[in-house]
Design a protein around this motif. Structure first.
Motif, short mmCIF file in Angstrom:
data_model
loop_
_atom_site.label_atom_id
_atom_site.label_comp_id
_atom_site.label_asym_id
_atom_site.label_seq_id
_atom_site.Cartn_x
_atom_site.Cartn_y
_atom_site.Cartn_z
N ARG A 19 0.61 -1.20 0.00
CA ARG A 19 0.01 0.09 0.00
C ARG A 19 0.76 1.24 -0.04
O ARG A 19 1.64 1.51 0.90
CB ARG A 19 -1.03 0.09 1.21
N LEU A 20 0.78 2.23 -1.15
CA LEU A 20 1.33 3.23 -1.33
C LEU A 20 0.64 4.42 -0.53
O LEU A 20 -0.63 4.27 -0.77
CB LEU A 20 1.84 3.63 -2.54
N SER A 21 1.30 5.26 0.00
CA SER A 21 0.52 6.42 0.60
C SER A 21 1.34 7.71 0.17
O SER A 21 2.52 7.66 -0.21
CB SER A 21 0.81 6.50 2.12
N CYS A 22 0.71 8.71 -0.14
CA CYS A 22 0.99 10.24 -0.62
C CYS A 22 0.26 11.01 0.27
O CYS A 22 -0.95 11.34 0.34
CB CYS A 22 0.58 10.34 -1.93
N ALA A 23 1.08 11.82 0.90
CA ALA A 23 0.75 12.86 2.04
C ALA A 23 0.95 14.27 1.57
O ALA A 23 1.87 14.54 0.80
CB ALA A 23 1.67 12.70 3.43
N ALA A 24 -0.07 14.99 1.50
CA ALA A 24 -0.01 16.46 0.99
C ALA A 24 0.03 17.43 2.11
O ALA A 24 -0.64 17.17 3.11
CB ALA A 24 -1.30 16.53 0.09
N SER A 25 0.81 18.46 1.63
CA SER A 25 0.59 19.34 2.62
C SER A 25 -0.27 20.71 2.16
O SER A 25 -1.06 20.30 1.06
CB SER A 25 2.07 20.31 2.48
N GLY A 26 -0.63 21.47 3.17
CA GLY A 26 -1.61 22.49 2.79
C GLY A 26 -3.00 22.02 3.18
O GLY A 26 -3.33 21.00 3.48
N ARG A 27 -3.72 23.13 3.09
CA ARG A 27 -5.30 23.09 3.69
C ARG A 27 -6.18 22.96 2.57
O ARG A 27 -7.60 22.75 2.84
CB ARG A 27 -5.60 24.28 4.45
N THR A 28 -5.62 22.89 1.16
CA THR A 28 -6.80 22.74 0.29
C THR A 28 -6.63 21.32 -0.61
O THR A 28 -7.07 21.35 -1.75
CB THR A 28 -6.39 23.93 -0.81
N PHE A 29 -6.34 20.40 0.38
CA PHE A 29 -6.11 18.94 -0.50
C PHE A 29 -7.42 18.59 -1.22
O PHE A 29 -7.62 17.91 -2.21
CB PHE A 29 -5.71 18.00 0.60
N SER A 30 -8.61 18.91 -0.39
CA SER A 30 -9.97 18.47 -1.19
C SER A 30 -10.38 19.17 -2.38
O SER A 30 -11.18 18.72 -3.02
CB SER A 30 -10.99 18.60 -0.11
N THR A 31 -9.46 20.07 -2.80
CA THR A 31 -9.78 20.68 -4.00
C THR A 31 -9.00 20.29 -5.06
O THR A 31 -9.17 20.56 -6.26
CB THR A 31 -9.45 22.27 -4.13
N TYR A 32 -8.14 19.10 -4.89
CA TYR A 32 -7.32 18.50 -6.06
C TYR A 32 -7.64 17.34 -6.45
O TYR A 32 -7.92 16.37 -5.35
CB TYR A 32 -5.81 18.43 -5.39
N ALA A 33 -7.86 16.73 -7.43
CA ALA A 33 -7.82 15.57 -7.77
C ALA A 33 -6.29 14.88 -8.04
O ALA A 33 -5.46 15.78 -8.06
CB ALA A 33 -8.31 15.35 -9.43
N MET A 34 -6.39 13.49 -7.63
CA MET A 34 -5.01 12.90 -7.30
C MET A 34 -4.81 11.82 -8.29
O MET A 34 -5.75 11.21 -8.61
CB MET A 34 -5.11 12.34 -5.94
N GLY A 35 -3.67 11.47 -8.75
CA GLY A 35 -3.46 10.56 -9.58
C GLY A 35 -1.94 9.70 -9.05
O GLY A 35 -1.34 10.23 -8.34
N TRP A 36 -1.90 8.59 -9.55
CA TRP A 36 -0.77 7.70 -9.39
C TRP A 36 -0.01 7.48 -10.63
O TRP A 36 -1.15 7.17 -11.64
CB TRP A 36 -1.03 6.42 -8.54
#
Length: 123
Positions: A19-36
């Motif tokens: 299981r890979l994890s990707c931790a994001a900084s900042g308070r606007t994470f929910s406004t980003y679509a994410m990809g691998w």
């Protein structure tokens, strides 16, 4: 702007899981679509999976569909990639990426990238 840090890579035998994890900084994470994405030696970077801002929509590359699952926890600013039934051809550096252009499978849609984590699957 968002900074991304991947973790969870390693060496695993064929048929195993990671299981890979990707931790994001900042308070606007929910406004980003994410990809691998992933890149094997001598090959171009390729799309693996993507998930929408609220986690309700996910897309997968044909090569991983049914084996990999992307998910996210917006409260923890983290996106995950559960990888099951791993194959030697899954060996690559895995990158997470963030975009505000909507969920996408093309790398140039993503403005922010992590440094990558190595996944090696032995036969």
């Amino acid at each position: 702007q968002v900074q991304l840090v991947e973790s969870g890579g390693g060496l695993v035998q064929a048929g195993g899981s990671l299981r890979l994890s990707c931790a994001a900084s900042g308070r606007t994470f929910s406004t980003y679509a994410m990809g691998w994405f992933r890149q094997a030696p001598g090959k171009e970077r390729e799309f693996v999976a993507a998930i929408s801002e609220n986690g309700e929509v996910a897309y997968y590359a044909a090569s991983v569909k049914g084996r990999f699952t992307i998910s996210r926890d917006n409260a923890k600013n983290t996106v995950y990639l559960q990888m099951n039934s791993l194959k030697p051809e899954d060996t690559a550096v895995y990158y997470c990426a963030a975009t505000q252009e909507g969920v996408a499978s093309i790398s140039y849609a993503y403005a922010y990238w992590g440094q990558g984590t190595q996944v090696t699957v032995s036969s």
